[in-house]
Motif scaffolding. Structure first.
Motif, mmCIF file in Angstrom:
data_model
loop_
_atom_site.group_PDB
_atom_site.id
_atom_site.type_symbol
_atom_site.label_atom_id
_atom_site.label_comp_id
_atom_site.label_asym_id
_atom_site.label_seq_id
_atom_site.Cartn_x
_atom_site.Cartn_y
_atom_site.Cartn_z
ATOM 1 N N ASN A 50 56.092 -0.059 -66.617
ATOM 2 C CA ASN A 50 54.693 -0.357 -66.321
ATOM 3 C C ASN A 50 54.539 -0.347 -64.792
ATOM 4 O O ASN A 50 55.476 0.010 -64.075
ATOM 5 C CB ASN A 50 54.243 -1.677 -66.971
ATOM 6 C CG ASN A 50 54.915 -2.909 -66.384
ATOM 7 O OD1 ASN A 50 55.621 -2.858 -65.375
ATOM 8 N ND2 ASN A 50 54.708 -4.044 -67.023
ATOM 9 N N ALA A 51 53.411 -0.759 -64.282
ATOM 10 C CA ALA A 51 53.147 -0.709 -62.842
ATOM 11 C C ALA A 51 53.991 -1.685 -62.030
ATOM 12 O O ALA A 51 54.070 -1.576 -60.803
ATOM 13 C CB ALA A 51 51.669 -0.970 -62.573
ATOM 14 N N ALA A 52 54.665 -2.629 -62.690
ATOM 15 C CA ALA A 52 55.469 -3.625 -61.989
ATOM 16 C C ALA A 52 56.976 -3.412 -62.174
ATOM 17 O O ALA A 52 57.764 -4.286 -61.848
ATOM 18 C CB ALA A 52 55.080 -5.025 -62.464
ATOM 19 N N PRO A 54 58.978 -1.133 -56.783
ATOM 20 C CA PRO A 54 59.003 -1.158 -58.245
ATOM 21 C C PRO A 54 58.699 0.216 -58.828
ATOM 22 O O PRO A 54 57.806 0.926 -58.353
ATOM 23 C CB PRO A 54 57.915 -2.175 -58.605
ATOM 24 C CG PRO A 54 57.866 -3.087 -57.420
ATOM 25 C CD PRO A 54 58.101 -2.177 -56.233
ATOM 26 N N ALA A 55 59.451 0.597 -59.848
ATOM 27 C CA ALA A 55 59.244 1.877 -60.527
ATOM 28 C C ALA A 55 57.971 1.805 -61.355
ATOM 29 O O ALA A 55 57.542 0.726 -61.774
ATOM 30 C CB ALA A 55 60.439 2.185 -61.422
ATOM 31 N N VAL A 56 57.367 2.958 -61.594
ATOM 32 C CA VAL A 56 56.169 3.063 -62.430
ATOM 33 C C VAL A 56 56.412 4.149 -63.481
ATOM 34 O O VAL A 56 57.433 4.831 -63.443
ATOM 35 C CB VAL A 56 54.905 3.385 -61.585
ATOM 36 C CG1 VAL A 56 54.603 2.265 -60.609
ATOM 37 C CG2 VAL A 56 55.063 4.709 -60.846
ATOM 38 N N ALA A 57 55.464 4.336 -64.385
ATOM 39 C CA ALA A 57 55.621 5.303 -65.475
ATOM 40 C C ALA A 57 55.889 6.714 -64.972
ATOM 41 O O ALA A 57 56.584 7.488 -65.615
ATOM 42 C CB ALA A 57 54.394 5.284 -66.379
ATOM 43 N N ALA A 58 55.364 7.071 -63.812
ATOM 44 C CA ALA A 58 55.529 8.426 -63.276
ATOM 45 C C ALA A 58 56.788 8.575 -62.420
ATOM 46 O O ALA A 58 57.059 9.664 -61.924
ATOM 47 C CB ALA A 58 54.302 8.804 -62.462
#
Length: 148
Positions: A105-107, A43-47
């Motif tokens: 987000n983190a998910a 999963p992609a995150v903000a960074a």
């Protein structure tokens, strides 16, 4: 019940987006943002930077957009390209305004971008997700690397 029944939103004049397959160790819903790390999708995150993908519905197993790909499965994800519309997953309790900058987000769910976060897409519609479940929202990929 899903608001949309497909992840790719067009345009129909252009070739379909590039799709990629890779193992994903976690269960993911179609419309979730992912990146490839060590040959696997996570999963992609903000960074997250680089090539961003949106998980496609599991058309191979005739599943709908609200059915998650199982953990450990080889999933199909579309490269998030600008000038094409996609349906991104927005968590419950999130309000999206048309043309708003979006980040992950983190998910791997799309949320309004905050100062300093990487903008991956812009909302193509206004939607206040008070449904009690993650929903799909029409988005267009951001060009290049933009920061809020």
């Amino acid at each position: 019940m899903a608001r949309y029944n497909k992840i790719y939103g067009g345009p129909v004049q252009e070739n379909m987006p590039q799709v990629h397959e890779a193992i994903c160790d976690t269960a993911v819903l179609p419309g979730t943002g992912v990146v490839r790390t060590s040959g696997k999708f996570v999963p992609a995150v903000a960074a997250s930077k680089g090539r961003i993908f949106i998980v496609q519905d599991n058309y191979l197993a005739l599943k709908d957009v609200d059915t998650a790909w199982p953990a450990g499965d080889r999933i199909v994800a579309m490269e998030l390209l600008d000038e094409q519309l996609f349906r991104g997953r927005v968590p419950t309790g999130t309000s999206i305004v048309q043309d708003a900058a979006l980040s992950f987000n983190a998910a791997g769910k799309l949320i309004p971008a905050t100062t300093g976060t990487h903008v991956v897409a812009f909302a193509n519609e206004t939607y206040n997700n008070t449904s009690g479940a993650d929903q799909l929202v029409s988005v267009r990929a951001a060009k290049g690397y933009t920061f809020a």
